[in-house]
Design an enzyme around this catalytic site. Structure first.
Site, PDB file in Angstrom:
ATOM      1  N   LYS A   1      -4.686   0.813  10.075  1.00  4.78           N
ATOM      2  CA  LYS A   1      -5.525   0.830  10.760  1.00  4.78           C
ATOM      3  C   LYS A   1      -6.958   1.448  10.578  1.00  4.78           C
ATOM      4  O   LYS A   1      -7.832   1.287  11.078  1.00  4.78           O
ATOM      5  CB  LYS A   1      -5.171   1.411  11.913  1.00  4.78           C
ATOM      6  CG  LYS A   1      -4.378   0.588  13.134  1.00  4.78           C
ATOM      7  CD  LYS A   1      -4.041   0.979  14.358  1.00  4.78           C
ATOM      8  CE  LYS A   1      -2.786   1.642  14.908  1.00  4.78           C
ATOM      9  NZ  LYS A   1      -2.871   2.659  15.833  1.00  4.78           N
TER      10      LYS A   1
ATOM     11  N   HIS B   1      -1.617  -1.921  17.926  1.00  2.00           N
ATOM     12  CA  HIS B   1      -2.832  -2.394  17.159  1.00  2.00           C
ATOM     13  C   HIS B   1      -4.096  -2.263  17.647  1.00  2.00           C
ATOM     14  O   HIS B   1      -5.184  -2.416  16.921  1.00  2.00           O
ATOM     15  CB  HIS B   1      -2.732  -3.849  16.447  1.00  2.00           C
ATOM     16  CG  HIS B   1      -1.417  -4.029  15.598  1.00  2.00           C
ATOM     17  ND1 HIS B   1      -0.170  -4.241  15.864  1.00  2.00           N
ATOM     18  CD2 HIS B   1      -1.380  -3.865  14.136  1.00  2.00           C
ATOM     19  CE1 HIS B   1       0.535  -4.313  14.969  1.00  2.00           C
ATOM     20  NE2 HIS B   1      -0.230  -3.993  14.027  1.00  2.00           N
TER      21      HIS B   1
ATOM     22  N   CYS C   1      -3.218  -4.386  22.669  1.00  2.00           N
ATOM     23  CA  CYS C   1      -1.756  -3.942  22.053  1.00  2.00           C
ATOM     24  C   CYS C   1      -1.640  -2.638  21.978  1.00  2.00           C
ATOM     25  O   CYS C   1      -2.744  -2.171  21.307  1.00  2.00           O
ATOM     26  CB  CYS C   1      -1.621  -4.856  20.664  1.00  2.00           C
ATOM     27  SG  CYS C   1      -0.379  -4.069  19.678  1.00  2.00           S
TER      28      CYS C   1
ATOM     29  N   HIS D   1       3.840   1.571   2.583  1.00  2.00           N
ATOM     30  CA  HIS D   1       4.966   0.527   2.211  1.00  2.00           C
ATOM     31  C   HIS D   1       5.797   1.318   1.292  1.00  2.00           C
ATOM     32  O   HIS D   1       6.969   1.532   1.156  1.00  2.00           O
ATOM     33  CB  HIS D   1       4.547  -0.609   1.799  1.00  2.00           C
ATOM     34  CG  HIS D   1       3.964  -1.571   2.747  1.00  2.00           C
ATOM     35  ND1 HIS D   1       2.767  -2.201   2.165  1.00  2.00           N
ATOM     36  CD2 HIS D   1       4.122  -1.693   3.872  1.00  2.00           C
ATOM     37  CE1 HIS D   1       2.406  -2.822   3.172  1.00  2.00           C
ATOM     38  NE2 HIS D   1       3.078  -2.569   4.351  1.00  2.00           N
TER      39      HIS D   1
ATOM     40  N   LYS E   1      -3.058   5.339  11.213  1.00  2.00           N
ATOM     41  CA  LYS E   1      -1.926   4.947  10.327  1.00  2.00           C
ATOM     42  C   LYS E   1      -2.876   4.064   9.375  1.00  2.00           C
ATOM     43  O   LYS E   1      -4.057   3.546   9.780  1.00  2.00           O
ATOM     44  CB  LYS E   1      -1.120   3.916  11.243  1.00  2.00           C
ATOM     45  CG  LYS E   1       0.159   3.335  10.355  1.00  2.00           C
ATOM     46  CD  LYS E   1       0.791   2.408  11.348  1.00  2.00           C
ATOM     47  CE  LYS E   1       1.863   1.795  10.492  1.00  2.00           C
ATOM     48  NZ  LYS E   1       2.464   0.524  10.931  1.00  2.00           N
TER      49      LYS E   1
ATOM     50  N   HIS F   1       0.772  -1.158  -0.085  1.00  2.00           N
ATOM     51  CA  HIS F   1      -0.002   0.057  -0.196  1.00  2.00           C
ATOM     52  C   HIS F   1       0.922   1.319   0.023  1.00  2.00           C
ATOM     53  O   HIS F   1       2.289   1.090   0.000  1.00  2.00           O
ATOM     54  CB  HIS F   1      -0.964   0.006   1.098  1.00  2.00           C
ATOM     55  CG  HIS F   1      -0.457  -0.049   2.518  1.00  2.00           C
ATOM     56  ND1 HIS F   1       0.293   0.991   3.223  1.00  2.00           N
ATOM     57  CD2 HIS F   1      -0.549  -0.907   3.373  1.00  2.00           C
ATOM     58  CE1 HIS F   1       0.763   0.646   4.330  1.00  2.00           C
ATOM     59  NE2 HIS F   1       0.329  -0.622   4.464  1.00  2.00           N
TER      60      HIS F   1
ATOM     61  N   CYS G   1       1.219  -9.964  20.895  1.00  2.00           N
ATOM     62  CA  CYS G   1       0.476  -9.497  19.674  1.00  2.00           C
ATOM     63  C   CYS G   1       1.009 -10.059  18.553  1.00  2.00           C
ATOM     64  O   CYS G   1       2.244  -9.884  18.149  1.00  2.00           O
ATOM     65  CB  CYS G   1       0.416  -7.951  19.665  1.00  2.00           C
ATOM     66  SG  CYS G   1      -0.098  -7.633  18.266  1.00  2.00           S
TER      67      CYS G   1
ATOM     68  N   CYS H   1       2.153  -7.477  15.821  1.00  2.00           N
ATOM     69  CA  CYS H   1       3.408  -7.077  15.940  1.00  2.00           C
ATOM     70  C   CYS H   1       4.467  -7.910  16.103  1.00  2.00           C
ATOM     71  O   CYS H   1       5.608  -7.788  15.891  1.00  2.00           O
ATOM     72  CB  CYS H   1       3.502  -6.270  17.230  1.00  2.00           C
ATOM     73  SG  CYS H   1       2.668  -4.866  17.659  1.00  2.00           S
TER      74      CYS H   1
END
Ligand code: MSP
Length: 502
Positions: free
Chosen positions: A295, A146, A143, A21, A292, A18, A126, A129
């Site tokens: 999320k 997340h 977490c 990245h 982010k 995405h 998690c 992670c």
């Protein structure tokens, strides 16, 4: 000759590429391209992170083997990077045999040096992670990254004696090793709070690199993943190559993985008797609606969607120029249209089309030479000095702003001089246009780390031969190299203006 080794994080293969990245990858790519222009022998590495519970679970959900999951998604990253003109020299996959050899070798050395010991561990885990958390790390039982439930895991495993390296890490972090400064302080803060030894192997899964001294264990994915940077330049397979490249290692990472890169990774290297990386550049998150991307559920914004609208150059330019490297940045499509129109269509595209049109009308389509004492020569020199410093400090946005400053001032210079009103074939029209052509030549070179296609188009539009990427800095940016006498064809519109929708 200088060497420059730059890496991106290796991307998990449970997710498809995405724009978050791509932001990291495009930034590293542009800096690698700048170093190639400088004539540095450059190695640019990216790749995929393919082990661990996260990948194993994604494969189970898709009803395929972990390796099939990795094969498919790794290919999607490769494809995305081709679409974005990413110039990586290598693409590493952690499932490659050379990587297993390197991981086993590096960690066996750390064990031989007394930094790895057996123990038992229990904690909140998690899966997203791939990390353990203590009670105090959790936020409302979830977490902290997340905001999702964690699992209680208990295992017998091997521990990395991170606590024994506190002094060495503090020393390493007290130099200019992590950029920007705020992130270096964050890493230093983690070390100063006191480091616990960390569990580095798993018995609960088998999708990982086997621990060479104990068949029941595989290395926890992060300990395998970080070593990719060493594998790619020959650790465990070609020591001579490793010795050449490793001292020049520069990592580009997002702030989410600072602890692993700026604390655990240098510690692992120290434990194995190796040097920590030369520098780590840490950037913020691209946000959508303040969150982010991963999320928001909006990770369906693919680079390809934006490339379809803005072209590869428009895409790359936006993220390099529009996102300052370090802080978080809110993404907006409207903002992208605005920047494209102002910087690419109205500023650079406009300069080229004006100059080419007037050269055709007033100079018979043949480009005149620049003046040695042009008022733009000093502007070009300042612009280059600023850009070079910014690229060196990993600030693409500042570097491109410096280059565009020259383009903007040249547009003003044309408006003041109005060559379109001057006599055809006159010395004065030749003077003004020669200067502007020289600016376009310099700009084509200096903008080429961002504009992989338009820079070549400009190069050809002003009648230059060969590849713009074969030019060498700083010579190629010094005033006066435009030869003149070259045919300047009527330029095709480089960046057609975009309409703001709605
Ligand atoms: N596999 C690990 C990294 C191992 S490196 C030895 C990992 N992978 S990841 O795919 O989840 O994320 C990798 C990187 O992608 C992040 O560190 C960051 O550089 C980038 N980004 C992912 N989402 C992002 C944003 N929303 N914004 C900016 N960068 C983001 O972590």
């Amino acid at each position: 000759m200088n060497r420059f080794y730059v890496t991106t994080p290796i991307y998990y293969v449970n997710d498809v590429p995405h724009i978050g990245h791509a932001y990291t990858t495009v930034s590293a790519d542009a800096v690698a391209r700048w170093h190639r222009l400088l004539g540095d022998e450059t190695m640019f590495l990216t790749g995929t992170d393919e082990h661990g519970l996260k990948i194993q679970r994604a494969a189970e959900e898709n009803g395929i083997s972990p390796l099939e999951q990795a094969d498919r998604t790794s290919q999607r990253f490769r494809d995305a990077w081709v679409e974005l003109d990413i110039s990586n020299d290598q693409f590493i996959r952690t499932t490659e045999p050379r990587h297993h050899v390197a991981v086993q070798e590096l960690l066996a050395r750390a064990k031989a040096n007394g930094y790895i010991e057996k123990g038992s561990y229990a904690g909140h885990y998690c899966v997203s992670c791939e990390a353990y958390y203590t009670d105090s790390d959790l936020v409302d039982g979830n977490c902290p990254v997340h905001e999702r439930p964690v699992e209680w895991l208990e295992e017998d495993n091997y521990f990395f004696k991170l606590s024994a390296l506190e002094a060495e890490l503090t020393e390493w972090l007290s130099n200019d090793t992590v950029v920007p400064e705020g992130k270096r302080n964050e890493a230093l803060g983690i070390v100063k709070l006191g480091l616990d030894d960390v569990s580095m192997t798993r018995t609960s899964i088998d999708w990982g690199v086997p621990v060479p001294w104990d068949d029941d264990h595989v290395f926890y994915v992060w300990y395998d993943a970080l070593i990719n940077y060493a594998t790619a330049v020959g650790f465990g397979s070609d020591e001579a190559s490793f010795e050449q490249w490793w001292p020049e290692a520069h990592h580009v990472i997002g702030k989410d993985i600072l602890r692993f890169h700026c604390v655990y990774w240098p510690a692992m290297l120290m434990a194995a008797g190796l040097k920590p990386p030369k520098k780590i550049f840490v950037h913020g998150f691209l946000l959508l609606g303040g969150k982010k991307l991963s999320k928001t559920g909006l990770t369906q914004i693919r680079p390809a969607d934006l490339i379809a609208d803005f072209g590869v150059d428009g895409y790359r330019y936006h993220f390099l120029r529009g996102v300052s490297f370090g802080p978080d940045s809110e993404f907006s499509y409207e903002g992208m249209v605005e920047r494209y129109n102002s910087d690419l269509a109205n500023t650079l595209g406009n300069l080229l089309s004006r100059v080419a049109t007037v050269v055709n009308k007033k100079c018979g389509g043949v480009g005149p030479k620049p003046r040695v004492d042009s008022p733009l020569a000093a502007v070009a020199a300042t612009s280059y000095a600023k850009a070079a410093e910014a690229w060196d400090n990993f600030q693409p946005s500042v570097a491109l702003e410096a280059t565009w400053q020259l383009v903007r001032e040249t547009n003003v210079f044309l408006e003041q001089n109005e060559p379109w009103k001057m006599d055809e074939g006159s010395q004065e029209v030749a003077d003004v246009l020669g200067d502007a052509l020289e600016v376009l030549r310099i700009t084509a070179v200096c903008a080429s780390p961002a504009l992989t296609r338009a820079s070549q188009a400009i190069w050809e539009a002003i009648g230059m031969e060969g590849e713009v990427t074969d030019q060498r800095l700083p010579e190629a940016a010094s005033w006066g190299a435009y030869p003149g006498g070259t045919t300047v064809p009527k330029a095709p519109p480089l960046f057609p203006r975009m309409k703001v929708e709605g």
